[in-house]
Scaffold this active site. Structure first.
Site, PDB file in Angstrom:
ATOM      1  N   SER A 170     -53.534 -25.520 -28.150  1.00 27.66           N
ATOM      2  CA  SER A 170     -54.484 -25.180 -29.207  1.00 27.66           C
ATOM      3  C   SER A 170     -53.936 -24.248 -30.279  1.00 27.66           C
ATOM      4  CB  SER A 170     -55.751 -24.572 -28.598  1.00 27.66           C
ATOM      5  OG  SER A 170     -56.505 -25.589 -27.954  1.00 27.66           O
TER       6      SER A 170
ATOM      7  N   GLY B 226     -53.876 -14.225 -33.917  1.00 27.69           N
ATOM      8  CA  GLY B 226     -53.161 -15.091 -32.991  1.00 27.69           C
ATOM      9  C   GLY B 226     -53.961 -16.287 -32.556  1.00 27.69           C
ATOM     10  N   HIS B 227     -53.490 -16.913 -31.501  1.00 23.30           N
ATOM     11  CA  HIS B 227     -54.172 -18.044 -30.868  1.00 23.30           C
ATOM     12  C   HIS B 227     -53.484 -18.317 -29.542  1.00 23.30           C
ATOM     13  CE1 HIS B 227     -56.732 -21.576 -30.678  1.00 23.30           C
ATOM     14  NE2 HIS B 227     -57.198 -21.306 -31.877  1.00 23.30           N
ATOM     15  N   ASP B 228     -54.234 -18.917 -28.609  1.00 20.84           N
ATOM     16  CA  ASP B 228     -53.682 -19.352 -27.335  1.00 20.84           C
ATOM     17  C   ASP B 228     -53.716 -20.862 -27.273  1.00 20.84           C
ATOM     18  OD1 ASP B 228     -53.574 -16.654 -26.673  1.00 20.84           O
ATOM     19  OD2 ASP B 228     -55.538 -16.706 -25.691  1.00 20.84           O
ATOM     20  N   GLY B 229     -53.019 -21.426 -26.288  1.00 18.46           N
ATOM     21  CA  GLY B 229     -53.027 -22.867 -26.148  1.00 18.46           C
ATOM     22  C   GLY B 229     -52.823 -23.313 -24.722  1.00 18.46           C
TER      23      GLY B 229
ATOM     24  N   SER C  69     -52.238 -26.981 -22.530  1.00 21.50           N
ATOM     25  CA  SER C  69     -52.104 -28.425 -22.463  1.00 21.50           C
ATOM     26  C   SER C  69     -52.037 -28.784 -20.990  1.00 21.50           C
ATOM     27  CB  SER C  69     -50.861 -28.897 -23.227  1.00 21.50           C
ATOM     28  OG  SER C  69     -50.873 -30.296 -23.366  1.00 21.50           O
TER      29      SER C  69
ATOM     30  N   GLY D 262     -50.683 -28.614 -17.826  1.00 20.55           N
ATOM     31  CA  GLY D 262     -49.654 -27.889 -17.109  1.00 20.55           C
ATOM     32  C   GLY D 262     -48.795 -26.999 -17.973  1.00 20.55           C
TER      33      GLY D 262
END
Length: 465
Positions: free
Chosen positions: A60, A302-305, A307, A309
């Site tokens: 993300s 900021g941002h986290d992501g 997917s 695993g």
């Protein structure tokens, strides 16, 4: 004084060993110096070493790229953020007619659309993937009216991706490449799996269903093309993620001097749009695509992501021009991220990320009936019950099907740990490595019985007491 490459390599190697992460990649920006390191392996199956030029799935974090494309269109007077989405997508439909007609582009950018948002559907590999996705979400339900509360919506960013296609007369991946990746000179960023095959590449790892203490390679590498604007399209190195971020630190100007965004738009994107309820892990507010927070008195974006695993994190202090991107190939690395963020920011700026409230000495809740009940959103129900000792328990039932919900362990009678903050508890899922804040709230009357439970960035509506 900047961190040396040797210092960062040593710390990253220590952290992946401590947290049993197969491999990771770290990029640190300090002023104009970008230092990249890697540790471990990109795949337990092959044992190939993690390198700084390897491509991971930032997940993300890619939403920031989608938001930037929309803001570029706004700069060109092709999109007005405060006009309804239907202005640009006449065929846009959700279940609620009022929401359909009033949800704005700004609502999608700041996750205030009010409709459920975790819909991951395979609509094929063709250029019509997003139009077909739009048809699939025509019955997307509302959890509240638009603009009322913040609740993270993946579907909202798929809709933004479709807007980019229609307004820009292109397909999303072409816009991403031609408007951002190429102008920014991002040599370790691609948009399709077949392009990623030409680079060293990380695969995700999840607990082995037959031996949860061990990790295995994910049965599926990434999400579907329809999920591209949510972040699934982007495959990149940690260093390239920070090179993208530098566009926003430099007022919209690329490294070669090309202006891609106006300085006014860059600044506006970092202005708080709405405050967050569960504000310890993510941040205190949301901008136009950005997580907004403070570490001590230092402003952070900021941002986290996530997917399949893989788990990535990025935080940068714009005024100090300092920050990092961490990419890992496990599904949950929150504890590792928090330790790394504290080490970097305390050493360099003397501040640390905000912490969760402390657990209370007694876990007996004064008025369990205030919280007991069922809270749900599309495909997810949280049942809150009282325990004999007066504490609270939560059971999660995941009914939606998808690549991200395969082989989930039971999530029954998990402790809701009361903390030194009203209507707030810590909840740890068996699929996570860290507790997250769960907050009960009523947006209409804070003193009334909670009408929502916010957990994992999503609002779950109370449907029974």
């Amino acid at each position: 004084m900047s961190f040396s490459e040797a210092e960062l390599e040593k710390k990253l190697a220590e952290l992946i060993e401590l947290h049993q992460v197969p491999g990771a990649q770290l990029a640190v920006l300090d002023g104009d110096t970008l230092t990249e390191v890697a540790a471990g392996v990109v795949s337990l199956r092959t044992g190939a070493p993690a390198t700084t030029d390897a491509l991971f799935l930032p997940g993300s974090i890619g939403k920031l790229y989608t938001a930037t494309l929309v803001l570029m269109l706004a700069d060109e007077d092709l999109v007005d953020l405060d006009r309804p989405v239907r202005t640009y997508l006449p065929d846009f439909e959700v279940r609620d007619p009022h929401a359909r007609d009033t949800v704005t582009v700004r609502d999608l950018l700041r996750h205030t659309s009010g409709f459920d948002g975790d819909v991951f559907i395979d609509t094929g590999r063709g250029d019509d993937a997003l139009p077909r996705y739009m048809d699939e979400i025509r019955d997307l339900p509302q959890i509240c009216e638009p603009g009322k509360i913040w609740s993270y919506s993946n579907s909202g960013f798929a809709i933004l991706g479709r807007l980019v296609e229609v307004v820009g007369d292109t397909v999303f991946e072409t816009a991403l490449r031609e408007r951002l990746l190429d102008p920014l000179g991002l040599q370790h960023s691609v948009v399709f799996p077949e392009e990623a095959l030409l680079h060293p590449m990380a695969v995700g790892h999840v607990p082995d269903p037959e031996d949860p203490e061990s990790l295995v390679v994910t049965p599926q590498w990434g999400l579907y093309r329809s999920c591209g604007p949510m972040g699934a399209s982007l495959v990149a190195s940690a260093g390239d993620v920070l090179r993208f971020v530098q566009l926003h630190l430099d007022g919209g100007v690329a490294a070669d001097g090309t202006r891609l965004l106006s300085a006014e738009t860059v600044a506006a994107a970092q202005v708080p749009q709405i405050s967050l309820v569960d504000d310890t892990v993510l941040g205190e507010a949301w901008g136009l695509g950005w997580i907004l927070d403070h570490f001590g008195d230092v402003g952070v974006i900021g941002h986290d992501g996530n997917s399949l695993g893989q788990n990535a994190f990025m935080r940068v202090a714009p005024d100090q021009r300092f920050g990092f991107c961490l990419q890992t190939n496990v599904e949950s690395a929150m504890t590792m991220y928090r330790e790394l963020a504290a080490w970097l920011f305390e050493d360099r700026l003397g501040v640390a990320p905000r912490q969760d409230p402390e657990p209370l000495a007694t876990q007996a809740v004064a008025d369990p009936a205030r919280y007991v009940g069922t809270y749900q959103r599309e495909g997810v129900a949280i049942e809150v019950t009282g325990a004999p000792d007066g504490s609270l328990l939560a059971s999660l039932v995941i009914s939606r099907e998808g690549a991200d919900t395969q082989d989930l362990p039971p999530m029954d009678d998990l402790p809701l740990v009361a903390v030194a903050r009203d209507d707030s508890f810590l909840l740890k899922l068996p699929i996570a490595d860290s507790e997250l804040l769960a907050v009960f709230f009523n947006p209409d009357d804070a003193s009334a019985a909670p009408s929502y439970l916010h957990f994992g960035g999503r609002a779950h509506q109370r449907v029974s007491a």
